[in-house]
Write a protein that holds these residues in place. Structure first.
Motif, PDB file in Angstrom:
ATOM      1  N   CYS A 233      -5.922  -1.075   6.768  1.00 38.57           N
ATOM      2  CA  CYS A 233      -6.872  -0.807   6.092  1.00 38.57           C
ATOM      3  C   CYS A 233      -7.983  -1.840   5.338  1.00 38.57           C
ATOM      4  O   CYS A 233      -6.699  -3.026   4.879  1.00 38.57           O
ATOM      5  CB  CYS A 233      -6.073   0.244   4.829  1.00 38.57           C
TER       6      CYS A 233
ATOM      7  N   THR B  90      -9.153  -2.324   2.198  1.00 39.64           N
ATOM      8  CA  THR B  90      -8.681  -2.228   0.812  1.00 39.64           C
ATOM      9  C   THR B  90      -7.615  -1.931   0.433  1.00 39.64           C
ATOM     10  O   THR B  90      -7.276  -0.362   0.413  1.00 39.64           O
ATOM     11  CB  THR B  90      -9.498  -1.754  -0.139  1.00 39.64           C
ATOM     12  N   PRO B  91      -6.109  -2.334   1.040  1.00 40.60           N
ATOM     13  CA  PRO B  91      -4.637  -0.971   0.985  1.00 40.60           C
ATOM     14  C   PRO B  91      -4.918  -0.354  -0.376  1.00 40.60           C
ATOM     15  O   PRO B  91      -3.950   0.807   0.237  1.00 40.60           O
ATOM     16  CB  PRO B  91      -4.539  -2.543   0.769  1.00 40.60           C
ATOM     17  N   SER B  92      -4.878  -1.045  -1.344  1.00 47.16           N
ATOM     18  CA  SER B  92      -5.546  -0.759  -2.918  1.00 47.16           C
ATOM     19  C   SER B  92      -5.507   1.028  -2.313  1.00 47.16           C
ATOM     20  O   SER B  92      -5.055   2.293  -3.346  1.00 47.16           O
ATOM     21  CB  SER B  92      -5.699  -1.142  -4.151  1.00 47.16           C
ATOM     22  N   GLU B  93      -6.572   0.773  -1.781  1.00 46.20           N
ATOM     23  CA  GLU B  93      -7.899   3.273  -2.141  1.00 46.20           C
ATOM     24  C   GLU B  93      -6.906   3.272  -0.913  1.00 46.20           C
ATOM     25  O   GLU B  93      -7.068   4.649  -1.005  1.00 46.20           O
ATOM     26  CB  GLU B  93      -8.953   2.120  -1.238  1.00 46.20           C
TER      27      GLU B  93
ATOM     28  N   GLN C  94      -3.373   8.215  -0.921  1.00 52.01           N
ATOM     29  CA  GLN C  94      -1.704   8.943  -0.208  1.00 52.01           C
ATOM     30  C   GLN C  94      -0.678   9.757  -1.337  1.00 52.01           C
ATOM     31  O   GLN C  94      -1.178  10.259  -2.374  1.00 52.01           O
ATOM     32  CB  GLN C  94      -0.878   7.970   0.197  1.00 52.01           C
TER      33      GLN C  94
ATOM     34  N   GLN D 108      -2.333   2.122   6.940  1.00 53.54           N
ATOM     35  CA  GLN D 108      -1.819   0.345   5.673  1.00 53.54           C
ATOM     36  C   GLN D 108      -2.787  -0.386   5.724  1.00 53.54           C
ATOM     37  O   GLN D 108      -3.409  -1.740   5.232  1.00 53.54           O
ATOM     38  CB  GLN D 108      -0.710   0.953   4.678  1.00 53.54           C
TER      39      GLN D 108
ATOM     40  N   GLU E  32      -3.297   3.271  -0.379  1.00 54.59           N
ATOM     41  CA  GLU E  32      -2.018   3.594  -1.819  1.00 54.59           C
ATOM     42  C   GLU E  32      -2.903   5.052  -2.248  1.00 54.59           C
ATOM     43  O   GLU E  32      -1.715   5.973  -2.603  1.00 54.59           O
ATOM     44  CB  GLU E  32      -1.565   2.615  -2.297  1.00 54.59           C
ATOM     45  N   ARG E  33      -3.986   4.806  -2.791  1.00 54.44           N
ATOM     46  CA  ARG E  33      -4.553   5.579  -3.757  1.00 54.44           C
ATOM     47  C   ARG E  33      -4.747   7.483  -2.782  1.00 54.44           C
ATOM     48  O   ARG E  33      -4.634   8.352  -4.113  1.00 54.44           O
ATOM     49  CB  ARG E  33      -6.313   5.120  -4.667  1.00 54.44           C
TER      50      ARG E  33
END
Length: 35
Positions: free
Chosen positions: A25, A27-30, A35, A22, A32-33
């Motif tokens: 990455c 775009t960390p939110s992507e 995972q 992460q 997380e999505r």
């Protein structure tokens, strides 16, 4: 594995480690999505 590393311009497995984290990455939110 050696061929894949060469094709993707990695010199070792150690260099590959952490590239799918992460933190790496853009775009960390992507990350997380999915995972």
């Amino acid at each position: 594995l050696e061929r894949w590393l060469e094709e993707h311009e990695y010199h070792s497995v150690r260099q590959l480690q952490g590239t799918m984290s992460q933190a790496a990455c853009p775009t960390p939110s992507e990350f997380e999505r999915v995972q």
